[in-house]
Design a protein around this motif. Structure first.
Motif, PDB file in Angstrom:
ATOM      1  N   SER A  91       0.835  -1.206   0.000  1.00 29.66           N
ATOM      2  CA  SER A  91       0.000   0.000   0.000  1.00 29.66           C
ATOM      3  C   SER A  91       0.867   1.252   0.000  1.00 29.66           C
ATOM      4  O   SER A  91       0.562   2.227  -0.679  1.00 29.66           O
ATOM      5  CB  SER A  91      -0.934  -0.052   1.200  1.00 29.66           C
ATOM      6  N   SER A  92       1.977   1.238   0.730  1.00 30.04           N
ATOM      7  CA  SER A  92       2.833   2.424   0.733  1.00 30.04           C
ATOM      8  C   SER A  92       3.520   2.569  -0.618  1.00 30.04           C
ATOM      9  O   SER A  92       3.747   3.672  -1.117  1.00 30.04           O
ATOM     10  CB  SER A  92       3.849   2.339   1.870  1.00 30.04           C
ATOM     11  N   LYS A 102       1.668   6.585  -6.879  1.00 22.83           N
ATOM     12  CA  LYS A 102       0.622   7.512  -7.297  1.00 22.83           C
ATOM     13  C   LYS A 102       1.083   8.960  -7.156  1.00 22.83           C
ATOM     14  O   LYS A 102       0.829   9.805  -8.014  1.00 22.83           O
ATOM     15  CB  LYS A 102      -0.644   7.280  -6.459  1.00 22.83           C
ATOM     16  N   ALA A 103       1.793   9.236  -6.056  1.00 19.90           N
ATOM     17  CA  ALA A 103       2.293  10.594  -5.848  1.00 19.90           C
ATOM     18  C   ALA A 103       3.274  10.969  -6.967  1.00 19.90           C
ATOM     19  O   ALA A 103       3.264  12.080  -7.485  1.00 19.90           O
ATOM     20  CB  ALA A 103       2.977  10.686  -4.488  1.00 19.90           C
ATOM     21  N   TYR A 111       2.174   1.672  -3.442  1.00 19.74           N
ATOM     22  CA  TYR A 111       1.116   2.190  -4.305  1.00 19.74           C
ATOM     23  C   TYR A 111       0.983   3.701  -4.149  1.00 19.74           C
ATOM     24  O   TYR A 111       0.921   4.444  -5.125  1.00 19.74           O
ATOM     25  CB  TYR A 111      -0.191   1.483  -3.962  1.00 19.74           C
ATOM     26  N   ASN A 112       0.985   4.146  -2.890  1.00 18.49           N
ATOM     27  CA  ASN A 112       0.807   5.582  -2.648  1.00 18.49           C
ATOM     28  C   ASN A 112       1.965   6.407  -3.194  1.00 18.49           C
ATOM     29  O   ASN A 112       1.763   7.464  -3.781  1.00 18.49           O
ATOM     30  CB  ASN A 112       0.657   5.847  -1.148  1.00 18.49           C
ATOM     31  N   SER A 113       3.174   5.895  -3.010  1.00 14.31           N
ATOM     32  CA  SER A 113       4.325   6.669  -3.487  1.00 14.31           C
ATOM     33  C   SER A 113       4.345   6.668  -5.017  1.00 14.31           C
ATOM     34  O   SER A 113       4.708   7.660  -5.655  1.00 14.31           O
ATOM     35  CB  SER A 113       5.624   6.112  -2.919  1.00 14.31           C
TER      36      SER A 113
END
Lengths: 152, 268
Positions: B5-6, B12-13, B8-10
């Motif tokens: 999940s982390s 996306k950022a 994925y977030n990075s």
């Protein structure tokens, strides 16, 4: 008087054109972020295999026709003399490509992924036609195959 | 799972960051580029203008009298509808003044005649054609009745002829149009074409302001010699100033300098 008319048209179209472009880019960005986790790829179907059962595979397309404004065309005309990158048209091309892809992806919202994405462009209006007031327009078509998996 | 999940977030950022800054987005702004290109072209055009001005000046100044008269015949103005019959008495007076001016100046005697015509127009104006025909508007004859003023106006127009101003502006325009047509490829719809053609209309302003001042000085010298004072000229410009009350900046774009400046130049 001729010069004055040109200056007024240039000022107005620079103002309106940049507002429209900014708005469009903002919209595109929002939609691209919203669709972030929906994959679209351009490999061919022959090279693709999946363990899941495919329920449907259909063609999805997205088209956009976009035109440069008077100001952008004017700059491009000036560049004719010195040469170099037509940066004023590059942003139009960027907008057209992203918009076409977005429309294609938005058409396939129910699909799991789009494969074999292709892009095509064509000129709508020729800048070299010599006619007064002819604006260069570009049409971009994005198409691909939308794959939907069967429900387990 | 936590790690994914982390990731994925990075990712996306990173993706969002890339939307605003990637290789497909040009860094230059259209406005800046426009200013840069236009100023470059204007500098080039200024060079072309100065070049054509200097060259045509050199050519015209070295023209022999025979060639000069031959060229002037080519640019003969089409005969406009004139009202000579209505203003016969005024024409007799004007011709007398004109002949006196010509007698006083040897360089005007290369030509047999400077025919005078009256054209029907309300505006106060006078002009000299390249072939030496002088046109005076009926408005001028109606509004101004002073002999000395007539002498000043005629001497001003003949001053243009004496200084070969019309030939200089023809030469300048020919060279200007030749060079700019080569530069733009004769295509007036492109950006460069539009700039050159619309700035070109500024070069067509018939005589430059310096040429107007020179003609003023010539006329001023004449009436001072002939009548002993230049009061008529000053009065004439004051009259023009009152009649055509325009803001000062308009004069920068017009063919003639402002009356105020013209008074200043002849009284100094």
């Amino acid at each position: 008087m001729d010069l004055l008319t040109i200056i007024i048209i240039l000022l107005v179209t620079y103002y309106t054109g940049s507002i429209i472009e900014k708005k469009h880019f903002k919209k595109i960005k929002k939609r691209e972020i919203a669709l972030y986790n929906r994959p679209y790829v351009n490999f061919q179907i022959k090279k693709w295999s999946s363990s899941r059962k495919v329920a449907s595979a259909e063609l999805v397309t997205g088209e956009v026709v976009i035109s440069g404004d008077y100001f952008k065309t004017f700059i491009a005309g000036l560049k004719n003399l010195f040469g170099g990158r037509l940066t004023s048209f590059e942003s139009i091309m960027d907008r057209a490509r992203r918009e076409a892809i977005l429309r294609m992806r938005e058409k396939a919202l129910n699909a799991n992924m789009i494969i074999n994405v292709k892009l095509e462009t064509m000129m709508i209006n020729d800048i070299n036609s010599g006619k007064q007031g002819s604006l260069p327009g570009v049409a971009v078509i994005a198409y691909g195959t939308a794959i939907t998996y069967a429900k387990k | 799972m936590q790690r994914n999940s982390s990731d994925y977030n990075s990712q996306k950022a990173k993706f969002i960051e890339m939307l605003d800054d990637n290789v497909n987005i040009s860094k230059t702004s259209d406005g800046k580029e426009f200013l840069y290109l236009v100023s470059a072209i204007l500098v080039i055009l200024l060079g072309v203008y100065i070049f054509s001005d200097v060259i045509s000046g050199i050519i015209v100044n070295n023209l022999s009298v025979k060639n000069r008269l031959a060229i002037e015949q080519i640019f003969k103005f089409q005969q406009q509808e004139n009202e000579d019959k209505k203003y016969e008495t005024e024409l007799v007076q004007l011709n007398k003044i004109k002949n006196e001016i010509i007698r006083s100046d040897k360089s005007l005697q290369i030509k047999n005649d400077f025919p005078l015509h009256v054209i029907n127009e309300r505006e106060v104006n006078a002009a000299i054609a390249p072939d030496g025909s002088i046109f005076i508007t009926s408005g001028l004859l109606k509004e101004l009745k002073n002999e000395q003023t007539y002498a000043f106006i005629l001497a001003h127009e003949l001053g243009h002829y004496k200084h070969k101003d019309h030939l200089k502006s023809f030469g300048r325009q020919i060279i200007w149009h030749t060079i700019t047509t080569i530069l733009t490829g004769g295509n007036s719809s492109s950006g460069v074409g539009q700039i050159t053609y619309s700035t070109g209309s500024l070069t067509e302003l018939k005589y430059s302001k310096n040429q107007e001042y020179a003609a003023d000085r010539y006329a001023n010298r004449y009436i001072k010699l002939r009548y002993g004072s230049n009061k008529a000229a000053v009065d004439f410009f004051k009259y023009l100033d009152k009649k055509y009350d325009m803001p000062e900046f308009v004069h920068y774009l017009s063919t003639h300098p402002s009356p105020e400046q013209r008074i200043q130049k002849i009284t100094q």
